[in-house]
Each structure stands twice: as C-alpha cells, then as structure tokens.
Design an enzyme around this catalytic site. Structure first.
Site, PDB file in Angstrom:
ATOM      1  N   HIS A  78       0.766  -1.349  -0.070  1.00  0.00           N
ATOM      2  CA  HIS A  78       0.311  -0.255   0.158  1.00  0.00           C
ATOM      3  C   HIS A  78       0.637   1.192  -0.241  1.00  0.00           C
ATOM      4  O   HIS A  78      -0.134   2.576  -0.161  1.00  0.00           O
ATOM      5  CB  HIS A  78      -1.176   0.280   0.882  1.00  0.00           C
ATOM      6  CG  HIS A  78      -1.813  -1.121   1.357  1.00  0.00           C
ATOM      7  ND1 HIS A  78      -2.684  -1.309   0.855  1.00  0.00           N
ATOM      8  CD2 HIS A  78      -2.582  -1.810   2.213  1.00  0.00           C
ATOM      9  CE1 HIS A  78      -3.745  -2.590   0.698  1.00  0.00           C
ATOM     10  NE2 HIS A  78      -3.016  -2.808   1.908  1.00  0.00           N
ATOM     11  N   ASP A  92      -2.706 -11.083  -1.158  1.00  0.00           N
ATOM     12  CA  ASP A  92      -3.121 -10.976  -0.112  1.00  0.00           C
ATOM     13  C   ASP A  92      -4.817 -10.276  -0.350  1.00  0.00           C
ATOM     14  O   ASP A  92      -5.135  -9.721  -1.502  1.00  0.00           O
ATOM     15  CB  ASP A  92      -2.710  -9.210  -0.342  1.00  0.00           C
ATOM     16  CG  ASP A  92      -2.709  -8.645   1.244  1.00  0.00           C
ATOM     17  OD1 ASP A  92      -1.930  -8.715   2.322  1.00  0.00           O
ATOM     18  OD2 ASP A  92      -4.074  -7.980   1.688  1.00  0.00           O
ATOM     19  N   HIS A 118      -6.198  -8.035   0.466  1.00  0.00           N
ATOM     20  CA  HIS A 118      -6.841  -6.599  -0.183  1.00  0.00           C
ATOM     21  C   HIS A 118      -5.827  -5.907  -1.224  1.00  0.00           C
ATOM     22  O   HIS A 118      -4.771  -7.401  -1.756  1.00  0.00           O
ATOM     23  CB  HIS A 118      -5.836  -5.369   1.440  1.00  0.00           C
ATOM     24  CG  HIS A 118      -6.193  -5.502   2.693  1.00  0.00           C
ATOM     25  ND1 HIS A 118      -5.289  -6.321   3.556  1.00  0.00           N
ATOM     26  CD2 HIS A 118      -7.406  -5.043   3.324  1.00  0.00           C
ATOM     27  CE1 HIS A 118      -5.998  -6.079   4.987  1.00  0.00           C
ATOM     28  NE2 HIS A 118      -6.706  -5.442   5.113  1.00  0.00           N
ATOM     29  N   ASP A 153      -3.004 -13.029   4.470  1.00  0.00           N
ATOM     30  CA  ASP A 153      -4.500 -12.820   5.407  1.00  0.00           C
ATOM     31  C   ASP A 153      -5.785 -12.895   4.405  1.00  0.00           C
ATOM     32  O   ASP A 153      -7.037 -12.937   5.358  1.00  0.00           O
ATOM     33  CB  ASP A 153      -4.981 -11.032   5.850  1.00  0.00           C
ATOM     34  CG  ASP A 153      -4.313 -10.320   4.447  1.00  0.00           C
ATOM     35  OD1 ASP A 153      -3.739 -10.989   3.546  1.00  0.00           O
ATOM     36  OD2 ASP A 153      -4.274  -9.207   4.613  1.00  0.00           O
TER      37      ASP A 153
END
Ligand code: ZL4
Ligand code: CA
Ligand code: ZN
Length: 403
Positions: free
Chosen positions: A160, A195, A197, A289
């Site tokens: 990110h 991931d 995200h 995750d």
C-alpha cells in the site's frame, strides 16, 4: 500449460533479519512483525535452511529508497520518532504523510487523523523500513545475477505504501523497489498479489507501464454498512492507462472464498496471463490475510489452498520472488509461510504436520499443534454463477492484451 508442483529442484535463497521481529506497532495493532520470527523458527526446525542459500542481512540505503519515494517523505521517515512527533513542525509533516502518534484524547479523529492508527510512528521505524526493503532488494538481486531461481523475503510485501505517504500499515513500498531492480535486467515483470487487500500502491505506480503487469486478487466490498473494505479500489474495470492499458488486472471477490473457488479463478486466469504476457520474472506477494480465520480478512483459504498459488506459479519455471504482506492471525501466518518455503524448495510432502518444539509452539494450541489448521466446511449454495462472472470479466480484459 503448467502441471502443478513438479518435483524439479530450484535454487532457493532466503532472507531473514531478526532485527525486524522486535518491531512493535502498538499493543492493539493488528500488524505483528514477530510473525516473521515465528515463521523463521519453523523453517529452521523443519530443516529447510539446509536447502536454501541464506542471504546476508543488508539494510537498504536512503538513496535506494529514493528510487521510488520522494525526498521529503524519506527525510520524514528518517527523522521522525515518537518523541520528536510531539514538537511542532515534524508533527505537521508527519500528518501530511499519514504517519503519526494516536492521541488518546481524540479517539479516531476523522480525515488524516484516522489513518494515524493504521501507520503509527513506532520506535525504530526508519531501521525497520531499511531492513525489510533491504531484504526485498537483496532477493531481487539474487534473481538478477542468476544465482537463484526463487528468492524469499517474508518481511516484505508492503503493497500500500505510496511515493509520498504511508498507507495500510505500509511505510516503504519494497515491492516497487524490487520490481524496479528486476526491470534493470528483465524485460517484462509480472506482479501477482494474493493478499486479501487490493495491491493499490504497486498498481498505481505501474498502471501506465507495459513492461510490468500487475494482477491482484482481493476482497472487494464497497457496499457494506458503515464502511468499504480497505482500500476500496481494485474493481474489474480498472485495467491500467495509456501504454499500460490492459497491463493491470483486478480480480475482485466476495467474502467467504474457499480453496476450490479461489483456484477456479486463479489457475485459468494465471494460465492466460503467463501465456499472453510471458514474463521474464514473477513477483508474488503472499499476504496471508486471505487465510481462514484471519483477524482482518474474510476469505476461507487453507494453507494448502494459499500455497497452491505458490506451487502453480513455481511450475512455470520463471525466476520467482516470494514476498510476505498482510496476515493477522499469527499462528496461521507462520504455518503458511513455513509451508510455502517448503513448496519453494520442493519439500512440502516431506514436512510433518506435527508442530516441532521451536519456542512458539504454544501459539498452535487452537490448531491442535498441527501445521495445517482445519477449515470448517460451510454448507449452503456455492454461488458459482458469481465465480463465472468474475472469471469472464478477467478473461475478457486479458483478451485485449496483445499476445
Ligand atoms: C487498527 O484496534 O480501513 C489500528 C487498525 C490500531 C488499536 C486501537 C485504535 C482504535 C483495525 C485496524 C481505532 C482504530 C481505527 N488499533 C483504525 C479507514 C480506517 C481508518 C483507521 O494487509 N481505522 C482505515 C488498513 C485498514 C482502514 C488495512 C492492510 C494491510 C495489508 C498489507 C491494511 N484501514 C478504518 C480503521 C486497532 C485497529 C483495528 C484496521 N485498519 C483494519 N483495517 C484497517 O494489505 C500489509
Ligand atoms: Ca490482493
Ligand atoms: Zn492485507
């Protein structure tokens, strides 16, 4: 096309810096860098270090960070400390870069203030950033110089971070730095992100670039009561821009994805990507995750389901960089990255399901002291029509790529 998990040996190198394990994001924060020490302790006890070259610990330099990050942000990361934050000028600069020290009198302020909980100014922040970025750079260079087929840095994968600001627990974008390093030698680099995200920071930087293709699989849900699932980007329609049009691929999914449905998407999509884009190197962000039981994620992957992505990409025999990322149920994360290390060296069938004594065994009580936790079966309709729609969207975007 590729066969899964072929037995051929690979030269694997592995980066581990114990200096990262003691970094503390704060008592209630989900990000726990100790998970990398837990994974490493398992890797060691399973005897996997004997099958890998161990990369020398080598923190990045300030100049190396500036290959992606802007000067003011690099200076801020260098100068900021929890104490220095409280006096004047640095505080405003920090807030502008979305890092800070949460104020207990102002619980979750709106705007930039809210993100300070995500990206706290922690003790040893600068050293931490240099160490995990140094690992991904060292790993990339081991592929560039041809000394390894697979290079691993489980402390990297901070997808990110932006040029001038922190985001989503990520301060320095080691992935962008590693890809830039690979581009010095390889013509085309593929980035794959599993991931839970969206890999927004990496995508944003390369969205106009046709030498880098980015593919992110993620939970996408903007319609939830109250808030969207972070970061709220990564819809199927976002395909890149200019010269990079169609070199960005997003695979948005709903909560509850299990191994079977995940692989129904991952395999055919990656087959097509590998054939059309034909990368010279692959970077796989292995955020854990997306596993079942994660404290932030809402997917239901088993360790074997998650590692299926690693073995699938490994089977294409293209230089492969494996990075960490998210992962907030630390026993699951350590199980996963240990098992994926075994996949990299081709020994996943040889490692026992019994957690060895390694100093962290008490974390595994809830999973019966087994390496593989169980994922409860979920009955109810499988909504395979939705999977077909997601797959069609992705394959349609890939059809626009020139072979
Ligand atoms: C926490 O309990 O969705 C941080 C973060 C700290 C301690 C106590 C403070 C309480 C959940 C998350 C208030 C916290 C409020 N503490 C945080 C929009 C948000 C603004 C900040 O895996 N609040 C932001 C980031 C995501 C948002 C996910 C994933 C990284 C990666 C790669 C990053 N941010 C809402 C949340 C807690 C906390 C509890 C939290 N933050 C959960 N999700 C987010 O992709 C490494
Ligand atoms: Ca992703
Ligand atoms: Zn994540």
């Amino acid at each position: 096309s590729a066969s899964c998990g072929d037995g051929r040996k690979r030269r694997v190198c592995y980066y581990y810096d114990p200096g990262i394990a003691n970094v503390d994001y704060g008592a209630d924060h989900n990000m726990v860098p100790r998970r990398v020490a837990m994974a490493h302790a398992l890797v060691e006890k399973y005897g996997l270090l004997a099958d890998m070259e161990r990369l020398r610990v080598r923190p990045a330099t300030e100049a190396e960070l500036r290959a992606f990050h802007d000067d003011a942000y690099v200076r801020l990361l260098r100068d900021i400390t929890p104490d220095a934050y409280h006096d004047g000028d640095l505080r405003d600069r920090a807030r502008a870069c979305r890092v800070g020290v949460p104020d207990p009198n102002e619980p979750e302020a709106g705007g930039a203030g809210a993100y300070i909980y995500d990206n706290p100014v922690i003790d040893g922040l600068w050293d931490y950033c240099l160490r995990y970025a140094g690992g991904s750079l060292a790993a990339a260079r081991a592929l560039v110089d041809g000394s390894s087929d697979i290079a691993i840095n489980w402390s990297g994968g901070m997808h990110h971070a932006c040029r001038g600001k922190a985001s989503g627990f990520c301060y320095v974008n080691d992935i962008v730095l590693a890809i830039q390093e690979l581009l010095k030698h390889f013509e085309r680099v593929l980035y794959v992100d599993i991931d839970v995200h969206h890999g927004d920071g990496v995508e944003a930087h390369f969205k106009r670039e046709s030498r880098v293709m980015t593919v992110s699989f993620h939970l996408y849900d903007i319609d939830r009561r109250g808030d969207k699932f972070f970061p709220g980007t990564g819809k199927a329609e976002d395909v890149g821009e200019g010269d990079g049009k169609y070199y960005t691929l997003n695979v948005p999914m709903k909560a509850g994805m299990d191994d079977e449905r995940y692989q129904q998407l991952f395999r055919p999509i990656m087959d097509e990507v590998m054939e059309k884009f034909a990368p010279d190197a692959v970077v796989l962000q292995c955020g854990a995750d997306s596993l079942y039981g994660d404290r932030l994620g809402e997917f239901r992957l088993s360790v074997k389901g998650h590692a299926g992505c690693v073995s699938y990409l490994r089977s294409f025999n293209v230089p492969l960089l494996l990075l960490g990322g998210g992962g907030y149920t630390v026993n699951h994360v350590a199980s996963c990255w240990c098992y994926e290390t075994a996949v990299a060296v081709g020994k996943e069938k040889e490692i026992s399901d019994e957690i060895p004594f390694h100093g962290y065994e008490h974390y595994y009580k809830d999973q019966g002291y087994k390496l593989h936790f169980t994922v409860p079966k979920k009955n109810g309709n499988k909504k395979d029509d939705l999977i077909d729609k997601i797959k069609q969207d992705a394959l349609m975007n890939l059809a626009m790529l020139k072979p």
